[in-house]
Scaffold this motif. Structure first.
Motif, PDB file in Angstrom:
ATOM      1  N   THR A  62      47.513  35.438  31.396  1.00  0.00           N
ATOM      2  CA  THR A  62      46.194  35.108  32.274  1.00  0.00           C
ATOM      3  C   THR A  62      45.906  36.258  32.871  1.00  0.00           C
ATOM      4  OG1 THR A  62      47.051  32.866  31.996  1.00  0.00           O
ATOM      5  CG2 THR A  62      45.612  33.461  33.948  1.00  0.00           C
ATOM      6  N   PHE A  63      44.528  36.487  32.997  1.00  0.00           N
ATOM      7  CA  PHE A  63      44.181  37.395  33.898  1.00  0.00           C
ATOM      8  C   PHE A  63      43.057  36.730  35.082  1.00  0.00           C
ATOM      9  CE2 PHE A  63      44.640  40.552  30.576  1.00  0.00           C
ATOM     10  CZ  PHE A  63      45.692  41.307  31.383  1.00  0.00           C
ATOM     11  N   ILE A  64      43.064  37.199  36.152  1.00  0.00           N
ATOM     12  CA  ILE A  64      42.173  36.759  37.235  1.00  0.00           C
ATOM     13  C   ILE A  64      40.813  37.489  37.310  1.00  0.00           C
ATOM     14  CG2 ILE A  64      41.791  35.896  39.832  1.00  0.00           C
ATOM     15  CD1 ILE A  64      44.846  36.256  40.018  1.00  0.00           C
ATOM     16  N   LEU A  65      39.787  36.545  36.888  1.00  0.00           N
ATOM     17  CA  LEU A  65      38.448  37.236  37.120  1.00  0.00           C
ATOM     18  C   LEU A  65      37.848  37.380  38.338  1.00  0.00           C
ATOM     19  CD1 LEU A  65      36.010  38.489  35.268  1.00  0.00           C
ATOM     20  CD2 LEU A  65      35.337  36.308  35.003  1.00  0.00           C
ATOM     21  N   HIS A  66      37.770  38.507  38.896  1.00  0.00           N
ATOM     22  CA  HIS A  66      37.237  38.366  40.196  1.00  0.00           C
ATOM     23  C   HIS A  66      36.281  39.588  40.657  1.00  0.00           C
ATOM     24  CE1 HIS A  66      38.078  39.924  44.551  1.00  0.00           C
ATOM     25  NE2 HIS A  66      37.880  38.732  44.815  1.00  0.00           N
ATOM     26  N   ASP A  67      35.223  39.211  41.321  1.00  0.00           N
ATOM     27  CA  ASP A  67      34.140  40.475  41.247  1.00  0.00           C
ATOM     28  C   ASP A  67      34.026  41.089  40.141  1.00  0.00           C
ATOM     29  OD1 ASP A  67      33.674  39.620  44.060  1.00  0.00           O
ATOM     30  OD2 ASP A  67      35.434  41.224  44.639  1.00  0.00           O
ATOM     31  N   GLY A  68      33.673  40.319  39.049  1.00  0.00           N
ATOM     32  CA  GLY A  68      33.558  41.082  37.654  1.00  0.00           C
ATOM     33  C   GLY A  68      34.324  41.752  37.169  1.00  0.00           C
ATOM     34  N   GLU A  69      35.541  41.948  37.536  1.00  0.00           N
ATOM     35  CA  GLU A  69      36.754  42.432  36.866  1.00  0.00           C
ATOM     36  C   GLU A  69      37.985  41.653  36.688  1.00  0.00           C
ATOM     37  OE1 GLU A  69      36.246  46.929  39.019  1.00  0.00           O
ATOM     38  OE2 GLU A  69      37.379  45.531  40.102  1.00  0.00           O
TER      39      GLU A  69
END
Length: 418
Positions: free
Chosen positions: A163-170
């Motif tokens: 998993t990655f975290i999608l935060h502020d378009g990144e």
């Protein structure tokens, strides 16, 4: 750089590598990975090598007994390039038992089969990377392995939840602590105790072929090609003197594993020390009762608290691992810190990561990081706020506060009148 000397498969297992190949590769003709089933000589399986001419990866089947590789894959590169490589083995007698993936970890570029059971040869011959004494001389001086993981699963058949975290378009991952990016080995590839630069020295040297610089020649797993003390000397020191002071934050030792006798020659207790004059030594790290085995022979130790630059670094060895003939080990590397990525959210990519990035950098399960769980709250009494009603309004007003910093994604609220 050489790969670790010997990584036996012996059943369901996968090896993940991140390789950096420089524009100039020097090598001999033998492979850096071998799964040919019989100590690297002509037999069943495959070999994996880098061609000197164009730095391409080459795969070839061995012998003509059974199911082997269905294709040969090459990826030429004329400049420095990073490759994500996954080698999987199902541990079964079947077609496509072994698979190699490069960059695209969803589709294998080559597959191979097996005819025999897991113990069809001595276990150490099941699959190995790099040199094996007197058999496979698969050493490449301009290949760097800067990530490696061994899984007790055939990852080509296992669903991996990353998993990655999608935060502020990144796309980001959470680092629970600081992450350190280390340099390549600060010591050059030594060809003598004084060339190409710096000075390698030991308290004793067994012979001209077992001098101190052998700890820095990047050759592993070759019998009688490592530093050793003179006979019956079981303690001693080795040092390397740089041409200018260096801040070392990590060091690595590679032990001898040819057989049970040489395993005992590895150091068991030592002090890692730094000096700028060769007389006064500061103790930077102390290790006692370190164990070595054929599957645990590469030891890395961080000394992140060292902020001092030293000209000379020394291993002062006070105990051997049980030998009675001499003290010896294979390789010694030292590294500085290039970058510190602070704990917290760290950006991995501004676009959707590929499968290799998910495998190598994805988080296993992010939810515990946020301490998120489903919770049913116990009933709470409410405060009568009927005084808030205007003169013409009729009814009752009750109030209760919920901490939305602690409880979020609220699914339902139920009220009761008692």
């Amino acid at each position: 750089m050489s790969f670790p000397n010997n990584i036996p498969i012996g059943g369901k297992r996968s090896i993940y590598l991140k390789l950096k190949v420089n524009s100039v590769v020097t090598a001999n003709t033998n492979p850096i990975l071998d799964c040919s089933g019989n100590a690297g000589v002509t037999s069943n399986g495959f070999r994996f090598s880098v061609a000197v001419a164009d730095n391409s990866f080459n795969y070839s089947s061995q012998s003509n007994k059974g199911q082997h590789l269905t294709s040969i894959y090459t990826t030429p590169t004329t400049s420095e390039k990073v490759f994500d490589i996954l080698i999987t083995d199902s541990g079964k007698v079947e077609n496509n038992a072994t698979k190699i993936f490069i960059d695209n970890l969803n589709t294998p570029v080559v597959t191979g089969g097996r005819l025999f059971e897991d113990n069809y040869v001595t276990p150490s011959y099941g699959m190995f990377l790099g040199r094996q004494s007197n058999v496979v001389d698969g050493w490449y001086s301009n290949i760097t392995v800067y990530e490696m993981a061994i899984f007790k699963e055939d990852l080509s058949k296992v669903s991996i939840d990353k998993t990655f975290i999608l935060h502020d378009g990144e796309y980001k991952k959470y680092l629970p602590q600081n992450h350190y990016i280390f340099s390549d080995n600060l010591v050059p590839v030594m060809t003598s105790n004084t060339t190409p630069s710096g000075i390698a020295k030991a308290s004793t040297e067994h012979s001209t072929s077992r001098q101190a610089y052998k700890l820095f020649d990047r050759l592993t797993g070759i019998s009688a090609d490592n530093w050793a003390s003179v006979g019956s000397v079981l303690i001693g020191w080795v040092f390397y003197e740089f041409t200018k002071p260096q801040i070392v934050k990590k060091y690595k030792l590679i032990g001898l594993i040819d057989n049970s006798t040489v395993l005992k020659r590895n150091p068991k207790s030592w002090k890692f020390e730094g000096s700028n004059d060769g007389s006064t030594w500061d103790i930077l790290d102390t290790k006692t009762n370190v164990e070595w085995s054929k599957t645990d022979y590469i030891k890395e130790f961080t000394i992140l608290g060292n902020d001092n630059a030293y000209l000379i670094y020394r291993l002062n060895i006070s105990q051997v691992n049980g030998a009675t003939d001499n003290l010896s080990f294979d390789e010694w590397g030292m590294y500085s810190v290039l970058e510190v990525i602070p704990k917290g959210l760290s950006t991995v990519s501004s676009t959707l990561p590929n499968s290799a990035q998910f495998l190598s950098e994805g988080m296993d399960n992010p939810y515990p990081l946020f301490d998120r769980r489903v919770e049913k709250l116990e009933p709470r009494s409410m405060t009568d706020k009927s005084e808030l009603l205007q003169t013409v309004e009729v009814g009752k007003v009750f109030s209760q506060t919920i901490n939305l910093k602690k409880y979020f994604d609220i699914r339902s609220i139920r009220t009761e009148v008692r």
